[in-house]
Design an enzyme around this catalytic site. Structure first.
Site, PDB file in Angstrom:
ATOM      1  N   LYS A   1       0.872  -1.176   0.000  1.00  0.00           N
ATOM      2  CA  LYS A   1       0.000   0.000   0.000  1.00  0.00           C
ATOM      3  C   LYS A   1       0.908   1.224   0.000  1.00  0.00           C
ATOM      4  CE  LYS A   1      -3.843   1.876   2.788  1.00  0.00           C
ATOM      5  NZ  LYS A   1      -4.686   1.614   3.968  1.00  0.00           N
TER       6      LYS A   1
ATOM      7  N   SER B   1      -9.452   1.171   3.105  1.00  0.00           N
ATOM      8  CA  SER B   1      -8.655   2.013   2.228  1.00  0.00           C
ATOM      9  C   SER B   1      -7.539   1.263   1.492  1.00  0.00           C
ATOM     10  CB  SER B   1      -8.017   3.144   3.037  1.00  0.00           C
ATOM     11  OG  SER B   1      -7.158   2.621   4.038  1.00  0.00           O
TER      12      SER B   1
ATOM     13  N   SER C   1      -9.516  -1.164   7.311  1.00  0.00           N
ATOM     14  CA  SER C   1      -8.928  -0.942   5.986  1.00  0.00           C
ATOM     15  C   SER C   1      -8.185  -2.134   5.393  1.00  0.00           C
ATOM     16  CB  SER C   1      -7.998   0.262   6.016  1.00  0.00           C
ATOM     17  OG  SER C   1      -8.757   1.440   6.029  1.00  0.00           O
TER      18      SER C   1
END
Lengths: 438, 458
Positions: free
Chosen positions: B74, B149, B173
């Site tokens: 990420k 996310s 997330s």
């Protein structure tokens, strides 16, 4: 007649002499270092960096608190204090709010509010139309001592800050040098009107004026004194003219010998404090165990030196103002207790200790210097004969049992010998001669 | 070649010379080249780094835990010398001078880094739609969100663009996108995997999440990354506990709310039956403060967000504050408000008190059960754009996931089945602090019983 009473409180910052900064392993000592050579992701506040609290700095803060009689918070917390300034790379400073390490305490009967630990900001350097930031100081450990508003005159303030400096040195917390910036002072000052006759309105006791002026950028004790005096004068004049004084921050200008406004605080600042989530609350009890070895503090040493060595007050003050010299003095005295006065004299008036790194060498030198060339035995015997011949009445008194006259006779002999007689020898020989006359 | 779906398959293939690490990189890069522009998964592909590491693996040691495993990050994980944007315009050109502890540990264990992923900007979001660079599509259905996310992390693994991925989990997330993309996702106990070098969102809630196809692989990643690093002072070490052989699970009655999708509800009941079938007792329990979860979360989290984003003040990093996206601005506003003098006590302080009550709920529950079965999300993946006009509705996505973050406990998202419309659905197991290995054991038992077979979407 005094019309106003000064109300002064102090905020004193001390950079402890730890090896590393408050939350990273960069060096704490940044004096003279090339700008931005002592930085890392943590003290630059880079994304993803996290603080790791410096235990040595916590120990030193607690040590200072214990020396000043503060209560040590069992669970102490760090807080985030938010404000925007170019020298503050995270947008917040890690400081303390509720439960600082040390609460209360006093020094020279002046009450301390609390002592807390925080990180320093970077340094802004303005030149021309350029502003540069040096982050060497960013994240350095900083101990802040906050007093109650309990000072009423400038001399009290000066002796307090000087004593605190000495204590920091005695405790090996910091050298607390004003010129190196390892000790920094801020004073809050306001004036309050007194009733006629210089008395305080009894309803007003304990009430503070509705404004205070924060004096900043004070980098020596001398400046502190000048700045305070100038500010008291300014406020006095203003109040005399019935002007309303503002809450503001002022600096001191050495050229004009006046203070000038730097920032007006309309409201109390909102720093949006909240407990620093990256650092768990700190259990202070384990630190207390490690910090309890509080050495003899300046005041105790002062009292002891007066008592033990019977030295004049100003001598004691000079000796104790430097812990190393005080220790040197004591070591020297231990080697030659009879020479206490000479040791102190030669240290203070001649700085002779500078020439001898070891107290033993110093003492040896003093002994040499104080050794007197005594008059020879024959000269001494001749002098006694002469004195006894010239003072038949005194000799009679002695014979008639007035032993105390011997003192006078010794003095007379010494006079003849111009002070070069060995006192013990004179005594012995004099008594011998007098015995012959009986 | 067929892309391997587990660490073991990867390493067996390398050891038996079925393929080389370089060939592995070829295969994953081919997949990325084929689908990335359409699905918006990778912001940065680190081809050179990947080949260099692959050659190293081919030449040398293939025995370390993650040797030859293709990993993606990420874009909030700092990678030394490789652009790290946090999915935001603010950090569009930021190249960090150091790597996150988790990244260093994963790579020291032999993993091959293939690139940096899309995500909601600064990890704010539950759909991947808050990225400043475009939204990621769900490999299982292009018109659906992949969750967020850590949108790119879930998409990357489920699309066969990396074998494993690192994400973050502040309020779900990792678990929610894992759930939307048919993957196993772990949110570890707070203070087990160092957060150092991962761009902070909400410091008291942030954890390092892992994505993989199987529980076994998640366990390997967890053991590689956990333990103190001298930088994150909230981390402590713990010994892998002995796994007991008799478990008791619980389901909170408060979880069956109005908005719960019937297919998800049925799945939860099936999970219960599956566990009962293998002799594990499942009881009903109560978590009375469940309804406060989201309100408390949306006070504490924005408060910490407003503080953590303060450093992007326009002086450093090259972008002015105007570049913040809508969601970041919203959270900065809410957060600054709840921390303001006069409001702190009513909001932040009070939320912290309720947080303590929520923790007590769980302490009580874990006196009688070893873990709690819970939905991850009230629904399977929703359609792109379905919630973007209603931030509050988007926040309610977090109803089952914020718990683990507020309480600091581990949550393991486990894929179960597919909905009628072909979207993955799964559940999560919540356990006491440091009970990860126990959750792994329970997850493996479940997958064994349903004969779970990992697969990729594209």
């Amino acid at each position: 007649m005094q019309k106003y009473i000064n109300i002064i409180g102090l905020e004193i910052h001390i950079e402890p002499n730890t090896k590393s900064k408050m939350f990273c392993s960069c060096p704490q000592d940044h004096f003279g270092a090339k700008p931005n050579t002592q930085t890392c992701p943590i003290c630059l506040g880079l994304p993803g960096a996290l603080p790791y609290a410096n235990k040595e700095a916590i120990k030193k803060t607690i040590k200072l608190g214990l020396a000043l009689g503060s209560k040590i918070s069992e669970k102490s917390k760090f807080y985030r204090k938010h404000y925007f300034y170019p020298d503050l790379p995270k947008g917040y400073q890690i400081s303390q709010k509720d439960n600082p390490f040390c609460v209360g305490g006093s020094l020279m009967s002046k009450k301390i509010n609390h002592i807390h630990l925080e990180e320093d900001a970077g340094k802004l350097i303005h030149s021309g139309d350029e502003s540069l930031i040096d982050f060497n100081r960013s994240g350095c450990a900083l101990i802040e001592i906050v007093t109650e508003p309990v000072f009423n005159n400038v001399s009290e303030v000066l002796s307090f800050v000087k004593e605190l400096q000495l204590i920091a040195r005695y405790l090996d917390i910091s050298n607390a040098d004003m010129e190196k910036g390892t000790m920094r002072l801020e004073a809050n000052i306001s004036l309050k009107a007194l009733l006629g006759g210089g008395r305080m309105d009894s309803r007003e006791v304990g009430n503070l004026p509705d404004y205070k002026v924060e004096l900043k950028n004070i980098n020596s004790f001398k400046f502190l004194e000048k700045a305070l005096k100038a500010e008291i004068e300014r406020q006095t004049k203003a109040l005399d003219n019935s002007e309303k004084l503002k809450q503001e921050t002022r600096g001191y200008d050495e050229k004009t010998k006046t203070t000038f406004s730097q920032r007006t605080k309309t409201d109390s600042d909102d720093y949006r404090y909240f407990p620093e989530p990256d650092i768990s609350p700190i259990n202070s009890t384990e630190y207390i165990v490690h910090s309890t070895k509080i050495p003899e503090l300046p005041q105790a040493k002062r009292d002891r030196f007066m008592d033990m060595y019977k030295l004049p007050k100003d001598y004691v003050e000079i000796l104790i103002s430097d812990l190393e010299r005080a220790n040197y003095f004591e070591q020297a005295v231990k080697l030659a207790p009879d020479l206490t006065k000479s040791i102190a004299d030669l240290m203070i008036n001649k700085n002779m200790d500078n020439e001898y790194p070891e107290p033993a060498g110093f003492v040896k030198k003093i002994v040499e210097l104080t050794k007197i060339e005594y008059a020879s035995t024959s000269d001494l015997e001749q002098a006694i004969k002469d004195v006894l011949f010239e003072n038949p009445n005194i000799v009679d008194s002695y014979i008639n049992g007035k032993g105390q006259v011997i003192g006078f006779l010794i003095g007379q002999v010494q006079k003849v010998l111009q002070g070069k007689g060995d006192p013990k020898m004179i005594n012995v020989k004099l008594i011998e001669s007098l015995q012959k006359n009986i | 070649m067929n892309i391997p779906l587990t660490i073991k398959e990867t390493q067996d293939g390398l050891k038996s010379k079925k393929f080389s690490a370089v060939e592995l990189v070829d295969a994953y890069l081919a997949q990325i080249k084929k689908y990335n522009s359409e699905y918006n998964v990778f912001l940065t592909v680190t081809e050179e780094l990947a080949y260099a590491k692959a050659k190293e693996i081919d030449r040398g040691d293939k025995t370390s835990h993650l040797a030859g495993v293709i990993v993606s990050y990420k874009d909030i994980f700092l990678t030394k010398g490789v652009r790290t944007t946090a999915g935001s315009k603010i950090l569009e050109s930021y190249i960090p001078p150091y790597s996150a502890t988790s990244v260093s540990r994963i790579e020291a264990a032999g993993a091959i880094p293939i690139g940096k992923l899309y995500c909601d900007a600064f990890a704010h979001g539950a759909s991947g739609e808050n990225s400043d660079f475009g939204r990621t599509l769900n490999p299982w259905g292009k018109e659906y969100v992949p969750g967020g996310s850590s949108s790119g992390s879930a998409a990357s693994v489920s699309a066969g663009m990396s074998l494993i991925s690192l994400g973050s989990d502040t309020g779900g997330s990792t678990r929610q996108p894992a759930n939307f993309c048919n993957l196993v996702g772990l949110k570890p106990t707070y203070g087990v995997i160092p957060r150092y070098g991962v761009i902070s969102m909400s410091s008291s809630l942030d954890t390092i999440g892992s994505f993989a196809h199987t529980v076994d692989d998640i366990e390997i990643m967890f053991d590689v990354m956990r333990g103190t690093d001298g930088y994150d002072s909230t981390v402590s070490n713990f010994k892998k506990p002995n796994i007991k052989n008799k478990f008791k699970l619980g389901i909170a009655k408060e979880y069956f709310i109005d908005g719960l999708d019937s297919e998800v509800e049925n799945m939860i009941n099936d999970v219960k039956k599956t566990y009962e079938k293998i002799g594990i007792e499942v009881v009903e329990l109560t978590l009375p403060h469940t309804k406060y979860m989201v309100p408390v979360y949306y006070i504490i989290q924005p408060a910490e967000v407003s503080s953590n984003l303060g450093r992007f003040d326009g002086i450093r990093y090259g972008s002015a504050r105007q570049s913040f996206g809508e969601e970041a601005k919203r959270r900065i506003m809410i957060g600054s408000y709840v921390l303001s003098a006069g409001y702190y006590d009513a909001y932040y302080e009070k939320a912290m008190k309720v947080r303590t009550k929520i923790i007590n709920d769980f302490d009580e529950a874990f006196k009688t059960v070893d873990a709690i079965i819970s939905p991850v999300s009230p629904t399977p993946a929703f359609k792109l754009g379905a919630n973007t006009s209603d931030p509050l509705k988007m926040y309610l996505e977090d109803i089952y996931t914020t718990t683990a973050n507020l309480v600091g406990i581990p949550g393991l998202a486990i894929p179960s089945t597919f909905s009628k419309s072909g979207l993955p659905i799964g559940f999560q197991l919540l356990g006491p602090r440091f009970s990860e290995h126990q959750l792994f054991e329970l997850g493996k038992k479940y997958h064994k019983e349903i004969d779970y077979k990992p697969k990729i979407a594209l």
